[in-house]
Scaffold this motif. Sequence first.
Motif, mmCIF file in Angstrom:
data_model
loop_
_atom_site.group_PDB
_atom_site.id
_atom_site.type_symbol
_atom_site.label_atom_id
_atom_site.label_comp_id
_atom_site.label_asym_id
_atom_site.label_seq_id
_atom_site.Cartn_x
_atom_site.Cartn_y
_atom_site.Cartn_z
ATOM 1 N N TYR A 116 0.837 -1.211 0.000
ATOM 2 C CA TYR A 116 0.000 0.000 0.000
ATOM 3 C C TYR A 116 0.859 1.242 0.000
ATOM 4 C CZ TYR A 116 -3.625 -3.287 1.202
ATOM 5 O OH TYR A 116 -4.474 -4.359 1.165
ATOM 6 N N LEU A 117 0.302 2.285 -0.609
ATOM 7 C CA LEU A 117 0.895 3.619 -0.536
ATOM 8 C C LEU A 117 -0.113 4.504 0.183
ATOM 9 C CD1 LEU A 117 2.114 3.986 -4.247
ATOM 10 C CD2 LEU A 117 3.484 3.343 -2.246
ATOM 11 N N ALA A 118 0.386 5.424 1.007
ATOM 12 C CA ALA A 118 -0.550 6.269 1.750
ATOM 13 C C ALA A 118 0.003 7.681 1.894
ATOM 14 C CB ALA A 118 -0.773 5.684 3.150
ATOM 15 N N ASN A 119 -0.888 8.645 1.789
ATOM 16 C CA ASN A 119 -0.468 10.031 2.000
ATOM 17 C C ASN A 119 -0.339 10.366 3.474
ATOM 18 O OD1 ASN A 119 0.014 10.986 -0.551
ATOM 19 N ND2 ASN A 119 -2.152 11.440 -0.946
ATOM 20 N N THR A 120 -1.226 9.790 4.298
ATOM 21 C CA THR A 120 -1.046 9.946 5.748
ATOM 22 C C THR A 120 -1.121 8.573 6.399
ATOM 23 O OG1 THR A 120 -3.399 10.252 6.231
ATOM 24 C CG2 THR A 120 -2.123 12.257 5.838
ATOM 25 N N LEU A 121 -0.447 8.482 7.507
ATOM 26 C CA LEU A 121 -0.437 7.227 8.251
ATOM 27 C C LEU A 121 -0.789 7.531 9.701
ATOM 28 C CD1 LEU A 121 0.351 4.175 8.224
ATOM 29 C CD2 LEU A 121 2.639 4.891 8.918
ATOM 30 N N ILE A 122 -1.717 6.747 10.237
ATOM 31 C CA ILE A 122 -2.050 6.868 11.662
ATOM 32 C C ILE A 122 -1.562 5.603 12.363
ATOM 33 C CG2 ILE A 122 -3.927 7.020 13.356
ATOM 34 C CD1 ILE A 122 -5.449 8.783 11.392
ATOM 35 N N VAL A 123 -0.647 5.785 13.294
ATOM 36 C CA VAL A 123 -0.069 4.650 14.007
ATOM 37 C C VAL A 123 -0.806 4.486 15.336
ATOM 38 C CG1 VAL A 123 2.015 3.719 15.081
ATOM 39 C CG2 VAL A 123 2.196 5.070 12.970
ATOM 40 N N SER A 124 -1.457 3.338 15.478
ATOM 41 C CA SER A 124 -2.206 3.071 16.721
ATOM 42 C C SER A 124 -1.999 1.608 17.090
ATOM 43 C CB SER A 124 -3.690 3.384 16.515
ATOM 44 O OG SER A 124 -4.164 2.791 15.321
ATOM 45 N N THR A 125 -0.733 1.237 17.168
ATOM 46 C CA THR A 125 -0.402 -0.174 17.377
ATOM 47 C C THR A 125 -0.402 -0.567 18.854
ATOM 48 O OG1 THR A 125 1.894 0.550 17.128
ATOM 49 C CG2 THR A 125 0.912 -0.550 15.251
ATOM 50 N N GLY A 126 -0.649 0.399 19.752
ATOM 51 C CA GLY A 126 -0.864 0.056 21.149
ATOM 52 C C GLY A 126 0.382 -0.374 21.897
ATOM 53 N N ALA A 127 0.123 -0.954 23.035
ATOM 54 C CA ALA A 127 1.199 -1.428 23.903
ATOM 55 C C ALA A 127 0.716 -2.709 24.550
ATOM 56 C CB ALA A 127 1.501 -0.386 24.974
ATOM 57 N N GLN A 128 1.639 -3.437 25.105
ATOM 58 C CA GLN A 128 1.190 -4.612 25.850
ATOM 59 C C GLN A 128 1.851 -4.659 27.209
ATOM 60 O OE1 GLN A 128 2.520 -8.286 23.820
ATOM 61 N NE2 GLN A 128 2.824 -6.965 22.051
ATOM 62 N N SER A 129 1.120 -5.211 28.146
ATOM 63 C CA SER A 129 1.698 -5.405 29.466
ATOM 64 C C SER A 129 2.698 -6.538 29.363
ATOM 65 C CB SER A 129 0.611 -5.818 30.458
ATOM 66 O OG SER A 129 -0.344 -4.814 30.549
ATOM 67 N N VAL A 130 3.827 -6.359 30.012
ATOM 68 C CA VAL A 130 4.776 -7.461 30.074
ATOM 69 C C VAL A 130 4.176 -8.497 31.024
ATOM 70 C CG1 VAL A 130 7.124 -8.124 30.711
ATOM 71 C CG2 VAL A 130 6.692 -5.860 29.712
ATOM 72 N N ARG A 316 -6.752 17.477 8.393
ATOM 73 C CA ARG A 316 -6.215 18.829 8.148
ATOM 74 C C ARG A 316 -4.942 18.767 7.326
ATOM 75 N NH1 ARG A 316 -7.618 21.224 14.157
ATOM 76 N NH2 ARG A 316 -9.835 21.431 13.731
ATOM 77 N N TRP A 317 -4.124 17.776 7.600
ATOM 78 C CA TRP A 317 -2.883 17.630 6.826
ATOM 79 C C TRP A 317 -3.214 17.393 5.352
ATOM 80 C CZ3 TRP A 317 -0.274 14.721 3.403
ATOM 81 C CH2 TRP A 317 1.105 14.926 3.297
ATOM 82 N N LEU A 318 -4.200 16.528 5.100
ATOM 83 C CA LEU A 318 -4.580 16.226 3.714
ATOM 84 C C LEU A 318 -5.150 17.460 3.029
ATOM 85 C CD1 LEU A 318 -6.100 12.696 4.344
ATOM 86 C CD2 LEU A 318 -4.105 13.204 2.898
ATOM 87 N N GLU A 319 -5.956 18.200 3.738
ATOM 88 C CA GLU A 319 -6.515 19.434 3.163
ATOM 89 C C GLU A 319 -5.412 20.385 2.740
ATOM 90 O OE1 GLU A 319 -10.604 19.653 5.620
ATOM 91 O OE2 GLU A 319 -9.195 21.312 5.913
ATOM 92 N N ALA A 320 -4.376 20.452 3.564
ATOM 93 C CA ALA A 320 -3.298 21.403 3.282
ATOM 94 C C ALA A 320 -2.320 20.884 2.242
ATOM 95 C CB ALA A 320 -2.543 21.721 4.582
ATOM 96 N N ASN A 321 -2.186 19.547 2.126
ATOM 97 C CA ASN A 321 -1.084 19.002 1.322
ATOM 98 C C ASN A 321 -1.476 18.148 0.126
ATOM 99 O OD1 ASN A 321 1.503 19.642 2.947
ATOM 100 N ND2 ASN A 321 0.046 18.919 4.473
ATOM 101 N N GLU A 322 -2.676 17.557 0.133
ATOM 102 C CA GLU A 322 -2.983 16.593 -0.922
ATOM 103 C C GLU A 322 -3.399 17.352 -2.165
ATOM 104 O OE1 GLU A 322 -6.241 13.736 -0.297
ATOM 105 O OE2 GLU A 322 -4.676 12.211 -0.133
ATOM 106 N N ALA A 323 -2.728 17.065 -3.265
ATOM 107 C CA ALA A 323 -3.059 17.776 -4.505
ATOM 108 C C ALA A 323 -4.427 17.329 -5.000
ATOM 109 C CB ALA A 323 -1.992 17.496 -5.554
ATOM 110 N N GLY A 324 -5.148 18.240 -5.571
ATOM 111 C CA GLY A 324 -6.437 17.920 -6.192
ATOM 112 C C GLY A 324 -7.452 17.497 -5.203
#
Length: 324
Positions: A116-130, A316-324
Motif C-alpha cells: 500500500y501507498l498512503a499520504n497519511t499514516l495513523i499509528v495506533s499499534t498500542g502497547a502490551q503489558s509485560v 487537516r494535513w490532507l486538506e493542506a497538502n494533498e493535490a487535487g
Amino acid sequence: MSDSSQIRHVVIIGSGPAGLTAAIYTARANLEPLVIEGEPSSTSDQPGGQLMLTTEVENFPGFPEGITGPELMSNFRAQAERFGAEFLTSKVTRVELGAHPFRIWVGNPDSPEPSYLANTLIVSTGAQSVMLGLEDEGRLIGHGLSTCATCDGFFFREHQICVVGGGDSAMEEALFLTRFAAKVTVIHRRDELRASKIMQERAFANDKIDFLWDSVVTGINGDTSVESVTVRNVKTGEETTHPFTGVFIAIGHRPNTELFQGQLEMTDAGYILTAAGSTATNVDGVFACGDVQDDTYRQAVTAAGSGCAAAIDAERWLEANEAG
Ligand code: NAP
C-alpha cells in the motif's frame, strides 16, 4: 503502484480504541481509510487490542450497565465499517516513511513493491503489558488475572489480592487496590523495591499492604478463575501456595513500535513521541495515537480521544497538502 489513484488518503495501523476511533472519524470525513487491524497470533495478541483481554468494562462512558471488552470493540469496528472504513486482517511487516507517499508492506517484507501507498499514516499499534510467561496467564486473564487496577479493581471487593512487581506501577496498583481489597500482597523478586522513595513510603505506611520478598510466581491456579497463587522464594527455594483470588501483574509495559524503529522518534522506553497538543510525529503526515504514545493514562477512553485527534490532524494535513 505509483498511480496516484492507488494512493490511500489514510492508512491506520492497529485496531484498538485509538485506531478504530480514527477510522470512524476519517471514514465520516470521506477519506476511505484502510485499517490494517493485525491478525490473531496468540491470546494476548489479536485485533481489537488490550480490551479483547478484558471481561467487563464499566468505566467506558455511555454504557451505564457495563459492556464486555470484545463487545465494545466489535461495536467500534461496526461503527467504522458503517461509514466505509475498509479492514485488512493482517499484520504490517515493514514501513518506509522517508518519502511521500509512505510505503507499507503486509506479508513478505522483502517484496520489492509495497502493498500500500498512503499520504497519511495513523499509528495506533498500542502497547502490551509485560507478562510473567506462565502458561496459566493466557487462560486466566480477565478471570481474576488483570494488568490494570483502574480497570478491574472494582471487581475485587474484599478479595485477597496480590500485585506482582516492585516498581512505581506495582506500588500505584497496590495502593489503588486497597480501596477494594481485604488485603493486598506485593510479590517482588528482590528484597528491595525499584519504586521511587515516595511511592515506597506510601505503600509501607498502608496497613492493608504487605510484602512477599525474594519471591517469584511459579503458578496461578484455578479452573475458571483464579483460586490461588504459588510462589517460590528465590533464596530458600521453598514453594508456598497462597489463597489470592485476584492477581495484578505490574512488571512493565512494552509499546508495539518495533516496525517504526529508526524512522519515528521515540522515548527511551520506545513510546512514539508526538508534538505537544497534537498527534504529529517527527515525520510530516504520520500521526500516532493511543497507548503507543501514552505511557501515562492508558485508558480506552483516552486512547479513543487521541484517535479522534489523530483523525482530525490527518484530515487537516490532507486538506493542506494533498493535490487535487
Ligand atoms: P519498572 O520501573 O521497570 O519496574 C518493573 C518492576 O517489575 C521491577 O520491580 C522489576 O523487578 C519487576 N519485574 C520485571 N520483570 C519481572 C519478571 N519477569 N518477574 C518478576 N518481576 C519482574 O516498571 P513500572 O513500574 O511499570 O514503571 C515504568 C516507568 O513509569 C518508571 O519510570 C516509573 O517510575 C514510571 N511510573 C511512575 C509512576 C508514578 O510516579 N506515580 C507510576 C507508574 C509508573 P526488579 O526491580 O528486580 O528489576
